[in-house]
Design a protein around this motif. Sequence first.
Motif, PDB file in Angstrom:
ATOM      1  N   TYR A 109       8.582 -18.304  -8.664  1.00  0.00           N
ATOM      2  CA  TYR A 109       7.540 -18.620  -7.753  1.00  0.00           C
ATOM      3  C   TYR A 109       7.451 -17.553  -6.669  1.00  0.00           C
ATOM      4  O   TYR A 109       8.120 -17.099  -6.172  1.00  0.00           O
ATOM      5  N   GLU A 110       6.212 -17.054  -6.912  1.00  0.00           N
ATOM      6  CA  GLU A 110       5.978 -15.951  -6.034  1.00  0.00           C
ATOM      7  C   GLU A 110       5.504 -16.344  -4.715  1.00  0.00           C
ATOM      8  O   GLU A 110       4.568 -17.180  -4.605  1.00  0.00           O
ATOM      9  N   THR A 111       6.032 -15.829  -3.560  1.00  0.00           N
ATOM     10  CA  THR A 111       5.687 -15.899  -2.227  1.00  0.00           C
ATOM     11  C   THR A 111       5.292 -14.627  -1.444  1.00  0.00           C
ATOM     12  O   THR A 111       5.308 -13.698  -1.955  1.00  0.00           O
ATOM     13  N   GLU A 112       4.658 -15.045  -0.337  1.00  0.00           N
ATOM     14  CA  GLU A 112       4.373 -13.980   0.530  1.00  0.00           C
ATOM     15  C   GLU A 112       5.511 -13.601   1.640  1.00  0.00           C
ATOM     16  O   GLU A 112       5.224 -12.982   2.690  1.00  0.00           O
ATOM     17  N   GLY A 151       0.744  -1.252   0.077  1.00  0.00           N
ATOM     18  CA  GLY A 151       0.058  -0.062   0.108  1.00  0.00           C
ATOM     19  C   GLY A 151       0.972   1.341  -0.010  1.00  0.00           C
ATOM     20  O   GLY A 151       0.419   2.258   0.419  1.00  0.00           O
ATOM     21  N   GLY A 152       2.012   1.059  -0.555  1.00  0.00           N
ATOM     22  CA  GLY A 152       2.940   2.398  -0.580  1.00  0.00           C
ATOM     23  C   GLY A 152       2.241   3.736  -1.257  1.00  0.00           C
ATOM     24  O   GLY A 152       2.502   4.498  -0.830  1.00  0.00           O
ATOM     25  N   ASN A 153       1.522   3.484  -2.373  1.00  0.00           N
ATOM     26  CA  ASN A 153       0.888   4.570  -2.733  1.00  0.00           C
ATOM     27  C   ASN A 153      -0.206   5.256  -2.141  1.00  0.00           C
ATOM     28  O   ASN A 153      -0.111   6.400  -2.037  1.00  0.00           O
ATOM     29  N   GLN A 187       6.263 -10.779  -3.283  1.00  0.00           N
ATOM     30  CA  GLN A 187       5.114 -10.552  -3.923  1.00  0.00           C
ATOM     31  C   GLN A 187       5.191  -9.788  -5.142  1.00  0.00           C
ATOM     32  O   GLN A 187       5.790  -8.458  -4.901  1.00  0.00           O
ATOM     33  N   LEU A 188       4.651  -9.951  -6.411  1.00  0.00           N
ATOM     34  CA  LEU A 188       4.365  -8.903  -7.412  1.00  0.00           C
ATOM     35  C   LEU A 188       3.209  -8.263  -7.440  1.00  0.00           C
ATOM     36  O   LEU A 188       3.073  -7.147  -7.867  1.00  0.00           O
ATOM     37  N   VAL A 189       2.155  -9.037  -6.971  1.00  0.00           N
ATOM     38  CA  VAL A 189       0.759  -8.364  -6.652  1.00  0.00           C
ATOM     39  C   VAL A 189       0.226  -8.790  -5.275  1.00  0.00           C
ATOM     40  O   VAL A 189       0.817  -9.916  -4.812  1.00  0.00           O
ATOM     41  N   ASP A 190      -0.826  -8.095  -4.799  1.00  0.00           N
ATOM     42  CA  ASP A 190      -1.351  -8.688  -3.379  1.00  0.00           C
ATOM     43  C   ASP A 190      -2.235  -9.848  -3.774  1.00  0.00           C
ATOM     44  O   ASP A 190      -2.744 -10.104  -4.728  1.00  0.00           O
ATOM     45  N   GLY A 191      -2.036 -10.902  -2.674  1.00  0.00           N
ATOM     46  CA  GLY A 191      -2.982 -12.087  -2.370  1.00  0.00           C
ATOM     47  C   GLY A 191      -2.835 -13.263  -3.604  1.00  0.00           C
ATOM     48  O   GLY A 191      -3.673 -13.854  -3.850  1.00  0.00           O
ATOM     49  N   ARG A 192      -1.436 -13.120  -4.150  1.00  0.00           N
ATOM     50  CA  ARG A 192      -1.213 -14.262  -5.312  1.00  0.00           C
ATOM     51  C   ARG A 192       0.182 -14.764  -4.709  1.00  0.00           C
ATOM     52  O   ARG A 192       1.062 -14.447  -4.120  1.00  0.00           O
ATOM     53  N   ASP A 209       5.448 -14.765 -17.606  1.00  0.00           N
ATOM     54  CA  ASP A 209       6.028 -13.520 -17.890  1.00  0.00           C
ATOM     55  C   ASP A 209       5.265 -12.392 -17.964  1.00  0.00           C
ATOM     56  O   ASP A 209       5.501 -11.003 -17.481  1.00  0.00           O
ATOM     57  N   ALA A 210       3.942 -12.469 -18.410  1.00  0.00           N
ATOM     58  CA  ALA A 210       2.906 -11.450 -18.444  1.00  0.00           C
ATOM     59  C   ALA A 210       2.718 -10.904 -17.035  1.00  0.00           C
ATOM     60  O   ALA A 210       2.477  -9.710 -16.781  1.00  0.00           O
ATOM     61  N   GLU A 211       2.762 -11.926 -16.134  1.00  0.00           N
ATOM     62  CA  GLU A 211       2.322 -11.463 -14.482  1.00  0.00           C
ATOM     63  C   GLU A 211       3.600 -10.645 -14.115  1.00  0.00           C
ATOM     64  O   GLU A 211       3.328  -9.573 -13.240  1.00  0.00           O
ATOM     65  N   ILE A 212       4.907 -10.949 -14.717  1.00  0.00           N
ATOM     66  CA  ILE A 212       6.056 -10.550 -14.141  1.00  0.00           C
ATOM     67  C   ILE A 212       5.958  -9.005 -14.595  1.00  0.00           C
ATOM     68  O   ILE A 212       6.255  -8.008 -13.814  1.00  0.00           O
ATOM     69  N   ALA A 213       5.462  -8.583 -15.943  1.00  0.00           N
ATOM     70  CA  ALA A 213       5.932  -7.428 -16.269  1.00  0.00           C
ATOM     71  C   ALA A 213       4.495  -6.692 -15.893  1.00  0.00           C
ATOM     72  O   ALA A 213       4.774  -5.155 -15.946  1.00  0.00           O
ATOM     73  N   SER A 214       3.576  -7.050 -15.422  1.00  0.00           N
ATOM     74  CA  SER A 214       2.241  -6.118 -14.757  1.00  0.00           C
ATOM     75  C   SER A 214       2.369  -6.196 -13.605  1.00  0.00           C
ATOM     76  O   SER A 214       1.520  -5.785 -12.762  1.00  0.00           O
ATOM     77  N   ALA A 215       3.646  -6.363 -12.921  1.00  0.00           N
ATOM     78  CA  ALA A 215       3.446  -6.544 -11.221  1.00  0.00           C
ATOM     79  C   ALA A 215       3.502  -4.979 -10.901  1.00  0.00           C
ATOM     80  O   ALA A 215       4.045  -4.021 -11.426  1.00  0.00           O
ATOM     81  N   ILE A 216       2.662  -4.728  -9.537  1.00  0.00           N
ATOM     82  CA  ILE A 216       2.560  -3.390  -9.220  1.00  0.00           C
ATOM     83  C   ILE A 216       3.721  -3.278  -7.932  1.00  0.00           C
ATOM     84  O   ILE A 216       4.022  -1.924  -7.664  1.00  0.00           O
ATOM     85  N   TYR A 217       4.027  -3.866  -7.586  1.00  0.00           N
ATOM     86  CA  TYR A 217       5.566  -4.202  -6.669  1.00  0.00           C
ATOM     87  C   TYR A 217       6.845  -3.848  -7.563  1.00  0.00           C
ATOM     88  O   TYR A 217       7.270  -5.106  -8.030  1.00  0.00           O
ATOM     89  N   HIS A 218       7.452  -2.705  -7.892  1.00  0.00           N
ATOM     90  CA  HIS A 218       8.208  -2.766  -8.887  1.00  0.00           C
ATOM     91  C   HIS A 218       9.555  -3.393  -8.459  1.00  0.00           C
ATOM     92  O   HIS A 218      10.429  -3.755  -9.314  1.00  0.00           O
TER      93      HIS A 218
END
Length: 352
Positions: free
Chosen positions: A236-239, A131-133, A190-195, A201-210
């Motif tokens: 592998y995305e982890t929390e 929630g940085g923004n 995490q690249l996005v929340d809750g996943r 590659d598409a999910e990496i490119a659209s990551a909200i956590y730069h």
Amino acid sequence: MTRIVRLSDVAKAAGVSQGTASNVFNRPDIVRKEVRERVEAAARELGYAGPDPKGRLLRAGKVNAIGVATAEPLSYFFEDPFARVLMAGIASACDMQGAGISLVSAANEEKLAWNIQSAIVDGFVLFCVEGGNRLVELTRDRKLPFVALGLEHEDASVSMVGIDDRAGAAAIAGHVADLGHRRLAILSLQLVDGRTGLVTDAEIASAIYHNSRYRIEGYRAGLAERGIAAAGVPVYETENDRISVDAALASLFASPEPPTALLCMSDRIALFALEWLAARGIAVPGTVSVAGFDGVPEGLLSNPPLTTMAQPIAEIGRMAVQSIFEDAGEPRHLRLDVSLTIRGSTAPPPAA
């Protein structure tokens, strides 16, 4: 309803001016003893506890305290090894200034907004873990100096302190590849929340956590320089917790050809990985090499000691505080160097 007793009521009861009554509580040394005792007796009789410190501090314009804010629960400051070292750096800088620290956190956005608006501080260090923004948006409204750590995007209008995530990740991936490893896997923050789980590659490119995306890009760049294609390196995305790290490792090591090296995006992930591997009798680094990222003290004490890309974590905290106290009204972007720390958790892969 009980009527609030004010300083003016105490002054009237004691037969003195409100200014004199105020001096009794704020500058008692300039008030004659008999007058001071009379005002104090009136305050006790009326049940007056004293002036509101918040109002006094606000009138003074400076409170000599730094707010450290995050959308994470307060336990994050104490449980996460990176956060603990960062807080030590912040505390050291505040000690040098003779300043205090106010921890600002909340489990939901409504309370977070209230806590930031009501914090009695001279400025904020923002832990933009999640929630940085929103943290930046809320803090801007206070019109106080603030510094963001780990913000999800580059913003020229926001003061930031950080590192070159891409370069650091490329260097440690290069170290592992130079040892001879060709079957690798990335355990990501995490690249996005809750996943969690394997990402595309598409999910990496659209990551909200730069920062997470930058580190993946860095890993891939370092491996590509050694002829290792991204397609052959699962991410592998982890929390950043034991449950999601264990799930990722269970999937990876169920493969007929499991990785011989793990690139872990935080030391915390790497330490969980070391424990998981040890519990299953998988030798590190004999069978699998493990590399972390951060340089937390626990990595030196792990078995084996953890190879990592060390950030100057405490220095990041100190620089953030210094930026607030030296604020000149212009955003400052500070990028600090990282250093590859090679220890016992990485070695050449086992013979085929």
